[in-house]
Write a protein that holds these residues in place. Structure first.
Motif, mmCIF file in Angstrom:
data_model
loop_
_atom_site.group_PDB
_atom_site.id
_atom_site.type_symbol
_atom_site.label_atom_id
_atom_site.label_comp_id
_atom_site.label_asym_id
_atom_site.label_seq_id
_atom_site.Cartn_x
_atom_site.Cartn_y
_atom_site.Cartn_z
ATOM 1 N N LEU A 1 -34.470 2.490 -15.069
ATOM 2 C CA LEU A 1 -33.915 3.807 -14.464
ATOM 3 C C LEU A 1 -34.817 4.811 -14.321
ATOM 4 C CD1 LEU A 1 -31.207 5.037 -13.201
ATOM 5 C CD2 LEU A 1 -30.690 5.713 -15.687
ATOM 6 N N PRO A 2 -35.261 5.299 -13.236
ATOM 7 C CA PRO A 2 -36.068 6.607 -13.013
ATOM 8 C C PRO A 2 -35.340 7.758 -13.907
ATOM 9 C CG PRO A 2 -35.908 5.546 -11.070
ATOM 10 C CD PRO A 2 -34.877 4.973 -11.908
ATOM 11 N N HIS A 3 -36.139 8.412 -14.667
ATOM 12 C CA HIS A 3 -35.459 9.812 -15.402
ATOM 13 C C HIS A 3 -36.688 10.681 -15.771
ATOM 14 C CE1 HIS A 3 -33.501 11.504 -19.123
ATOM 15 N NE2 HIS A 3 -32.872 11.679 -18.071
ATOM 16 N N GLY A 4 -36.803 11.652 -14.845
ATOM 17 C CA GLY A 4 -37.808 12.527 -14.837
ATOM 18 C C GLY A 4 -39.067 12.142 -14.402
ATOM 19 N N ALA A 5 -40.257 12.205 -15.060
ATOM 20 C CA ALA A 5 -41.500 11.559 -14.656
ATOM 21 C C ALA A 5 -41.669 10.308 -15.273
ATOM 22 C CB ALA A 5 -42.630 12.470 -15.382
ATOM 23 N N GLU A 6 -40.691 9.674 -16.108
ATOM 24 C CA GLU A 6 -40.808 8.608 -16.906
ATOM 25 C C GLU A 6 -39.640 7.710 -16.313
ATOM 26 O OE1 GLU A 6 -42.824 7.751 -19.638
ATOM 27 O OE2 GLU A 6 -43.767 9.413 -18.997
ATOM 28 N N ALA A 7 -39.567 6.209 -16.802
ATOM 29 C CA ALA A 7 -38.638 5.383 -16.468
ATOM 30 C C ALA A 7 -37.997 4.809 -17.700
ATOM 31 C CB ALA A 7 -39.009 4.535 -15.464
ATOM 32 N N LYS A 8 -36.880 4.810 -18.076
ATOM 33 C CA LYS A 8 -36.396 3.928 -19.118
ATOM 34 C C LYS A 8 -35.370 2.614 -18.646
ATOM 35 C CE LYS A 8 -32.093 7.080 -19.506
ATOM 36 N NZ LYS A 8 -31.721 7.978 -20.287
ATOM 37 N N VAL A 9 -35.935 1.772 -19.781
ATOM 38 C CA VAL A 9 -35.087 0.595 -19.383
ATOM 39 C C VAL A 9 -33.518 0.784 -20.097
ATOM 40 C CG1 VAL A 9 -34.975 -1.935 -19.827
ATOM 41 C CG2 VAL A 9 -37.387 -0.534 -19.452
ATOM 42 N N ILE A 10 -32.634 0.229 -19.236
ATOM 43 C CA ILE A 10 -31.184 0.257 -19.599
ATOM 44 C C ILE A 10 -30.929 -1.359 -19.765
ATOM 45 C CG2 ILE A 10 -28.860 0.909 -18.945
ATOM 46 C CD1 ILE A 10 -31.042 3.309 -19.470
ATOM 47 N N VAL A 11 -30.371 -1.657 -20.746
ATOM 48 C CA VAL A 11 -30.001 -2.909 -21.162
ATOM 49 C C VAL A 11 -28.376 -3.075 -21.320
ATOM 50 C CG1 VAL A 11 -30.099 -4.772 -22.933
ATOM 51 C CG2 VAL A 11 -32.040 -3.371 -22.517
ATOM 52 N N GLY A 12 -27.549 -4.023 -20.543
ATOM 53 C CA GLY A 12 -26.351 -4.510 -20.707
ATOM 54 C C GLY A 12 -25.979 -5.157 -21.815
ATOM 55 N N THR A 13 -25.060 -5.133 -22.724
ATOM 56 C CA THR A 13 -24.814 -6.197 -23.737
ATOM 57 C C THR A 13 -23.728 -7.111 -23.700
ATOM 58 O OG1 THR A 13 -23.664 -4.700 -25.107
ATOM 59 C CG2 THR A 13 -26.128 -4.587 -25.217
ATOM 60 N N SER A 14 -23.491 -7.992 -24.229
ATOM 61 C CA SER A 14 -22.196 -8.864 -24.361
ATOM 62 C C SER A 14 -21.340 -8.164 -25.080
ATOM 63 C CB SER A 14 -22.509 -10.125 -25.268
ATOM 64 O OG SER A 14 -22.966 -9.859 -26.637
ATOM 65 N N THR A 15 -21.255 -6.901 -25.740
ATOM 66 C CA THR A 15 -20.258 -6.262 -26.187
ATOM 67 C C THR A 15 -19.709 -5.035 -25.296
ATOM 68 O OG1 THR A 15 -21.758 -4.939 -27.628
ATOM 69 C CG2 THR A 15 -20.646 -6.676 -28.567
ATOM 70 N N GLU B 1 -36.957 2.796 -24.754
ATOM 71 C CA GLU B 1 -37.931 3.982 -24.185
ATOM 72 C C GLU B 1 -39.087 3.407 -25.410
ATOM 73 O OE1 GLU B 1 -36.487 7.835 -23.177
ATOM 74 O OE2 GLU B 1 -34.654 7.118 -23.842
ATOM 75 N N GLY B 2 -40.152 2.897 -25.032
ATOM 76 C CA GLY B 2 -41.251 2.583 -25.690
ATOM 77 C C GLY B 2 -40.726 1.540 -26.808
ATOM 78 N N PRO B 3 -41.124 1.625 -27.848
ATOM 79 C CA PRO B 3 -40.646 0.225 -28.704
ATOM 80 C C PRO B 3 -39.242 0.585 -29.328
ATOM 81 C CG PRO B 3 -42.107 1.803 -30.131
ATOM 82 C CD PRO B 3 -42.056 2.163 -28.486
ATOM 83 N N GLU B 4 -38.669 1.705 -28.971
ATOM 84 C CA GLU B 4 -37.349 2.214 -29.573
ATOM 85 C C GLU B 4 -36.333 1.674 -28.803
ATOM 86 O OE1 GLU B 4 -36.963 3.442 -32.561
ATOM 87 O OE2 GLU B 4 -39.180 3.400 -32.602
ATOM 88 N N LEU B 5 -35.054 1.094 -29.473
ATOM 89 C CA LEU B 5 -33.911 0.480 -28.911
ATOM 90 C C LEU B 5 -33.045 1.495 -29.303
ATOM 91 C CD1 LEU B 5 -32.554 -1.680 -27.004
ATOM 92 C CD2 LEU B 5 -32.188 -2.995 -29.025
ATOM 93 N N GLY B 6 -32.170 2.260 -28.514
ATOM 94 C CA GLY B 6 -31.167 2.946 -28.999
ATOM 95 C C GLY B 6 -29.969 2.832 -28.036
ATOM 96 N N VAL B 7 -28.791 3.346 -28.674
ATOM 97 C CA VAL B 7 -27.425 3.309 -27.945
ATOM 98 C C VAL B 7 -27.333 4.375 -26.798
ATOM 99 C CG1 VAL B 7 -24.834 3.322 -28.052
ATOM 100 C CG2 VAL B 7 -26.227 2.370 -29.755
ATOM 101 N N GLY B 8 -27.307 3.927 -25.492
ATOM 102 C CA GLY B 8 -26.994 4.837 -24.545
ATOM 103 C C GLY B 8 -25.508 5.158 -24.249
ATOM 104 N N VAL B 9 -24.758 4.232 -24.320
ATOM 105 C CA VAL B 9 -23.210 4.399 -24.186
ATOM 106 C C VAL B 9 -22.698 3.185 -25.093
ATOM 107 C CG1 VAL B 9 -21.463 4.642 -22.686
ATOM 108 C CG2 VAL B 9 -23.529 5.564 -22.010
ATOM 109 N N GLY B 10 -21.889 3.445 -25.892
ATOM 110 C CA GLY B 10 -21.310 2.656 -26.735
ATOM 111 C C GLY B 10 -20.041 2.370 -25.845
ATOM 112 N N GLY B 11 -19.589 1.351 -25.601
ATOM 113 C CA GLY B 11 -18.327 0.815 -25.094
ATOM 114 C C GLY B 11 -18.179 1.527 -23.523
ATOM 115 N N ALA B 12 -19.271 1.281 -22.999
ATOM 116 C CA ALA B 12 -19.267 1.549 -21.398
ATOM 117 C C ALA B 12 -18.320 0.908 -20.686
ATOM 118 C CB ALA B 12 -20.869 1.458 -21.091
#
Length: 187
Positions: free
Chosen positions: A11-25, A32-43
């Motif tokens: 997903l393009p976001h400003g000058a960077e792009a971030k990878v969005i992952v959809g989960t089984s939950t 973003e880089g080596p960091e995995l974070g919660v974007g939206v819990g319960g999307a």
């Protein structure tokens, strides 16, 4: 319970792009880089099976599809713009409205009446549904420039296929050798 990563999109976001992952939950995670974070819990209430990015006119939107039957639209900050519940569209008469794939493209609405976003949704039941979203020009959902309005989605069933029950008949087209055969399914 273990969490599986079901799908991903850039997903393009400003000058960077971030990878969005959809989960089984049903969560959207960001990478973003080596960091995995919660974007939206319960999307979604069930697994997210498909992600699609529409990047139009410098504004990007993320579409997510889940086993809960929803197609949802998110802005680059992963704020919900809107959604469509395929289960709430009884006129489509879907066998199984669980979303297994989502893709989209922008184009002109029927009759050239403005811009539209065309979303194709593949379901577990073997159906292909087209959602036509008006908008794209001027102010859209949430007052955002160029946004498409999910609340005004016009659904169309493009294809329905054999999903459950026994297949009792299959016949070739009587004239055209390259025409798809006719199937008769009895449930």
């Amino acid at each position: 319970p273990a969490v599986s990563y079901m799908c991903a999109a850039s997903l393009p976001h400003g000058a960077e792009a971030k990878v969005i992952v959809g989960t089984s939950t049903g969560d959207l995670l960001t990478l973003e880089g080596p960091e995995l974070g919660v974007g939206v819990g319960g999307a979604h209430t069930l697994a997210i099976t498909s992600l699609c990015v529409h990047d139009g006119g410098g504004v990007a939107w993320l579409l997510s599809g889940g086993k809960d039957g929803f197609v949802r639209m998110w802005n680059p900050s992963l704020q919900l713009i809107g959604g469509v519940d395929l289960r709430a569209l009884p006129s489509l008469r879907l066998f199984s409205p669980q979303v297994f794939s989502v893709d989209c493209r922008a184009g002109k609405a029927a009759g050239g009446a403005g811009d539209a976003l065309f979303i194709l949704v593949g379901t577990q039941g073997g159906e292909v549904v087209e959602l036509v979203l008006p908008g794209g020009a001027g102010k859209g959902a949430g007052g955002k420039e160029g946004a498409f309005d999910m609340a005004k989605a016009s659904p169309h069933l493009l294809m329905s296929s054999h999903f459950k029950g026994e297949l009792w008949g299959l016949a070739p087209h009587p004239i055209g050798k390259h025409v798809m055969p006719c199937m008769i399914a009895l449930n």
